[in-house]
Every structure is written in structure tokens, then in C-alpha cells.
Design a protein around this motif. Structure first.
Motif, PDB file in Angstrom:
ATOM      1  N   UNK A   1       0.712  -1.311  -0.026  1.00 37.85           N
ATOM      2  CA  UNK A   1       0.097   0.036  -0.067  1.00 37.85           C
ATOM      3  C   UNK A   1       0.886   1.396  -0.023  1.00 37.85           C
ATOM      4  N   UNK A   2       1.857   1.202   1.015  1.00 39.35           N
ATOM      5  CA  UNK A   2       2.664   2.368   0.813  1.00 39.35           C
ATOM      6  C   UNK A   2       3.427   2.697  -0.582  1.00 39.35           C
ATOM      7  N   UNK A   3       4.021   1.492  -1.036  1.00 38.50           N
ATOM      8  CA  UNK A   3       4.474   1.413  -2.258  1.00 38.50           C
ATOM      9  C   UNK A   3       3.626   2.176  -3.484  1.00 38.50           C
ATOM     10  N   UNK A   4       2.372   1.629  -3.451  1.00 37.48           N
ATOM     11  CA  UNK A   4       1.566   2.139  -4.489  1.00 37.48           C
ATOM     12  C   UNK A   4       1.009   3.504  -4.308  1.00 37.48           C
TER      13      UNK A   4
ATOM     14  N   UNK B   1       2.966  -1.037 -10.396  1.00 39.73           N
ATOM     15  CA  UNK B   1       1.861  -0.684 -10.322  1.00 39.73           C
ATOM     16  C   UNK B   1       0.983  -1.688 -11.294  1.00 39.73           C
ATOM     17  N   UNK B   2       1.693  -2.781 -11.800  1.00 45.87           N
ATOM     18  CA  UNK B   2       1.140  -3.715 -12.418  1.00 45.87           C
ATOM     19  C   UNK B   2       1.491  -5.134 -11.644  1.00 45.87           C
ATOM     20  N   UNK B   3       0.960  -6.179 -12.071  1.00 41.52           N
ATOM     21  CA  UNK B   3       1.538  -7.632 -11.585  1.00 41.52           C
ATOM     22  C   UNK B   3       0.933  -8.430 -12.459  1.00 41.52           C
ATOM     23  N   UNK B   4       1.777  -9.538 -12.295  1.00 39.52           N
ATOM     24  CA  UNK B   4       1.504 -10.851 -13.349  1.00 39.52           C
ATOM     25  C   UNK B   4       1.305 -12.099 -12.526  1.00 39.52           C
ATOM     26  N   UNK B   5       0.188 -12.967 -12.515  1.00 37.87           N
ATOM     27  CA  UNK B   5      -0.022 -14.063 -11.916  1.00 37.87           C
ATOM     28  C   UNK B   5      -0.276 -15.299 -12.776  1.00 37.87           C
ATOM     29  N   UNK B   6       0.515 -16.306 -12.386  1.00 37.27           N
ATOM     30  CA  UNK B   6       0.390 -17.465 -13.380  1.00 37.27           C
ATOM     31  C   UNK B   6      -0.096 -18.489 -12.222  1.00 37.27           C
ATOM     32  N   UNK B   7      -1.503 -18.988 -12.501  1.00 41.26           N
ATOM     33  CA  UNK B   7      -2.455 -19.812 -11.974  1.00 41.26           C
ATOM     34  C   UNK B   7      -2.442 -21.220 -12.352  1.00 41.26           C
TER      35      UNK B   7
ATOM     36  N   UNK C   1      -8.416 -11.171  -3.233  1.00 40.04           N
ATOM     37  CA  UNK C   1      -7.125 -10.441  -3.309  1.00 40.04           C
ATOM     38  C   UNK C   1      -7.027  -9.363  -4.325  1.00 40.04           C
ATOM     39  N   UNK C   2      -7.825  -9.744  -5.318  1.00 36.76           N
ATOM     40  CA  UNK C   2      -7.495  -8.443  -6.654  1.00 36.76           C
ATOM     41  C   UNK C   2      -8.563  -7.423  -6.029  1.00 36.76           C
ATOM     42  N   UNK C   3      -9.458  -7.528  -5.161  1.00 41.03           N
ATOM     43  CA  UNK C   3     -10.317  -6.489  -4.707  1.00 41.03           C
ATOM     44  C   UNK C   3      -9.546  -5.715  -3.701  1.00 41.03           C
ATOM     45  N   UNK C   4      -8.715  -6.365  -2.889  1.00 41.31           N
ATOM     46  CA  UNK C   4      -7.682  -5.919  -2.012  1.00 41.31           C
ATOM     47  C   UNK C   4      -6.698  -4.974  -2.814  1.00 41.31           C
ATOM     48  N   UNK C   5      -6.214  -5.456  -3.774  1.00 40.62           N
ATOM     49  CA  UNK C   5      -5.065  -4.654  -4.665  1.00 40.62           C
ATOM     50  C   UNK C   5      -6.114  -3.358  -5.455  1.00 40.62           C
ATOM     51  N   UNK C   6      -7.128  -3.547  -5.524  1.00 48.49           N
ATOM     52  CA  UNK C   6      -7.840  -2.166  -6.353  1.00 48.49           C
ATOM     53  C   UNK C   6      -7.876  -1.260  -5.192  1.00 48.49           C
ATOM     54  N   UNK C   7      -8.020  -1.601  -3.950  1.00 43.26           N
ATOM     55  CA  UNK C   7      -8.134  -0.645  -2.728  1.00 43.26           C
ATOM     56  C   UNK C   7      -6.945   0.204  -2.806  1.00 43.26           C
ATOM     57  N   UNK C   8      -5.856  -0.359  -2.928  1.00 42.00           N
ATOM     58  CA  UNK C   8      -4.485   0.172  -2.521  1.00 42.00           C
ATOM     59  C   UNK C   8      -3.959   0.879  -3.848  1.00 42.00           C
TER      60      UNK C   8
END
Length: 303
Positions: free
Chosen positions: A24-27, A218-224, A243-250
Motif C-alpha cells: 500500500x505504501x509503495x503504490x 503498479x502492475x502484476x502478473x499471476x500464473x495460476x 485478493x484483487x479487490x484488496x489490490x484495487x483498494x490500494x
């Protein structure tokens, strides 16, 4: 994707890594108001998808156009083995809509060489290829070989320091030493943030150490990596939506999410489920819709 696959997953703890507080601080200085999610597979040349995800009668020459109507990104593994020429890239880009993003894999002649391609002709050629994608370029990713350990951190940082900023890049670590302890994870994540490079997050049954929550750009890559559409695959997908909803919030701006399934025949089913859950929660994305016999020819159209 064979890395980390298990024949028996009954005892695997599939919980996601704990949320990294520093994200969160980084973004914060570059926080985006809305997260754009790109969901796709690892290739478009799948004849098994015709009359199911591609319109009935789709020819192989039209597979990419059909794919791009259903998905908005692709994990472009073909570049791992050969750098495409300009005409090929132009043809690919013409076949897809404006919102589509290619995520090319760094050629193995670079990622798997002793000098990471420095001093050779492969890096400049690959950068020329990336430039041709223009606005349809997503995040490239560099899959380091399983023998590339933490002891080569300085070499990796030197390589990343000369990588052009205009071509977003994310790195996937596989050697266990990168995840040996918390301090090492903090060291490489700090280095990636300093060099403007992302960290690939891999969610696979047999290597839970490579599942982390380090946001270094500010971007991320996930391999599931799924296990054949078993119930745990869908529970894991639900956890990723949260988790994506958390990432959107930050303030994360872009996420490239690639579900793998055995032989990838059923990867679209996983993508479709994930996109349905994301859209229900207001996240910005699009994804595949199963073609029904009753609306064949109307579900999607090739351009």
C-alpha cells in the motif's frame, strides 16, 4: 506447465500468501482509481475450442482473431523459443481489438544464458520486436531457470538496470533460494522496485514458496496452475478475486492473470468462471462466453 505440479493434491494448503503490508505504501504515490484485469490463456492454436469457444468452422488462420474476441490478453510463450519478425507482430496486432494486450515471454536464449543475453544480439532484437506491439503490449515476463539462484542477485540487477522502461517487465523466480527467508524476499522485492520491474506470482500446488504477495510495480502478473477444474481450483479462484479487490483498494493499475489447466484444453472454463466473479464485483475486465448451438454465429464475430 509442469513446474510444481503434483499427482496428489489432497494435503496441499492452497491458502494465499499473507498480504504484504508495504504494498500500500509503495503504490500510494501512483495509485490508480480502478484496477484493469486481463485474463487469458497461454496460446490460441487450440482446435478443441472450435464450436465451443471459437465459432463453428473457424479456420486455424483465424484462431487469434477468434481468441481475441473472447479474451483480452495472452501469455505469449512462442517468443520464449523464437523472436518474431516485424511482419508477424504486425499481423498479430492487426488481428486483435484495441483493448487486447500481449504478454511476451523473454526468449530462453536470453533468460537461460550465462550472461542473460548481455553482449549478444538477442536483447536488441527482442526489444525491436516488443516495440512493434506498441499500445497492445502488456507486461513481458522473464522466467529464470531453476538453477538461477539468489547468489546471482547482482547480475540480475545489472541486467534489469539496462532494460528499457517503456517495455514493462516482470520476473519469475524458481530457485528455492529466492524464498529461503523473509530477508531475501525483502531484498529482491526492494531491488525490483528500484529497477522498475514486476514480480511474477506463481500459484502452483507443489511449490507454495513461490506464491508471494510482493507488488513491486503498479502492475502484476499471476500464473495460476489448476488441477483439472477440481473443486479446489474454484475455491482458489474465489480467493484470488478477494485478493484483487484488496489490490484495487490500494491502487494497483493492471493485473495480468493466466489460468493454466492440464493441456490447457479447459483453461477457458477457468477463465470464464474467474471473469464472471470479477464482473459481479465490479472489476474492469472481459472474458470468454461459451458458444451455444442456438446462437452460433451471433455470440461473437470475427473482424
Amino acid at each position: 506447465m509442469k513446474f510444481g505440479k503434483l499427482s496428489d493434491i489432497t494435503t496441499v494448503d492452497f491458502r494465499l500468501a499473507e498480504t504484504e503490508a508495504s504494498n500500500a505504501d509503495f503504490l500510494a504515490p501512483v495509485a490508480s482509481e480502478r484496477l484493469a484485469v486481463y485474463v487469458g490463456c497461454t496460446g490460441w492454436g487450440m482446435p478443441q475450442w472450435v464450436a465451443r469457444w471459437y465459432p463453428k468452422g473457424t479456420k486455424s488462420k483465424d484462431f487469434l482473431a477468434a481468441y481475441a474476441q473472447q479474451f483480452n490478453t495472452i501469455e505469449l510463450n512462442t517468443t520464449h523459443y523464437r523472436i518474431p519478425d516485424g511482419a508477424t507482430v504486425d499481423k498479430w496486432c492487426t488481428a486483435v481489438p484495441a483493448d487486447f494486450r500481449f504478454c511476451p515471454k523473454v526468449p530462453q536464449r536470453i533468460s537461460h544464458s550465462k550472461q542473460l543475453g548481455l553482449g549478444g544480439d538477442q536483447l536488441p532484437l527482442f526489444w525491436e520486436s516488443l516495440a512493434r506491439f506498441a499500445s497492445k503490449l502488456g507486461a513481458s515476463f522473464m522466467q529464470l531457470p531453476p538453477y538461477f539462484g539468489f547468489d546471482r542477485l547482482a547480475q540480475l540487477q545489472h541486467f534489469l538496470s539496462i532494460w528499457p522502461a517503456e517495455y514493462p517487465l516482470s520476473v519469475e523466480f524458481r530457485h528455492e533460494s529466492w524464498f529461503a527467508d523473509e530477508q531475501r524476499i525483502l531484498d529482491w522485492s526492494a531491488m525490483l522496485r528500484e529497477e522498475g520491474v514486476g514480480a511474477v506470482i506463481t500459484d502452483v500446488a507443489g511449490r507454495r514458496d513461490v506464491l508471494h504477495d510482493q507488488i513491486t510495480q503498479p502492475f502484476s502478473v499471476v500464473r495460476f496452475v489448476g488441477n483439472g477444474l477440481v473443486p479446489s481450483d474454484f475455491r482458489r479462484a474465489d480467493a484470488w478475486v478477494a485478493r484483487m479487490l484488496e489490490w484495487q483498494k490500494i491502487g494497483l493499475s493492471d493485473l495480468y492473470f493466466f489460468p493454466h489447466q492440464p493441456d490447457n484444453v479447459h483453461a477457458p472454463e477457468m477463465c470464464a468462471y474467474l471473469v464472471e466473479q470479477l464482473q459481479a464485483r465490479g472489476l474492469n475486465t472481459r472474458g470468454p462466453q461459451l458458444i451455444k448451438a442456438s446462437d452460433e454465429g451471433q455470440q461473437i464475430s470475427l473482424f
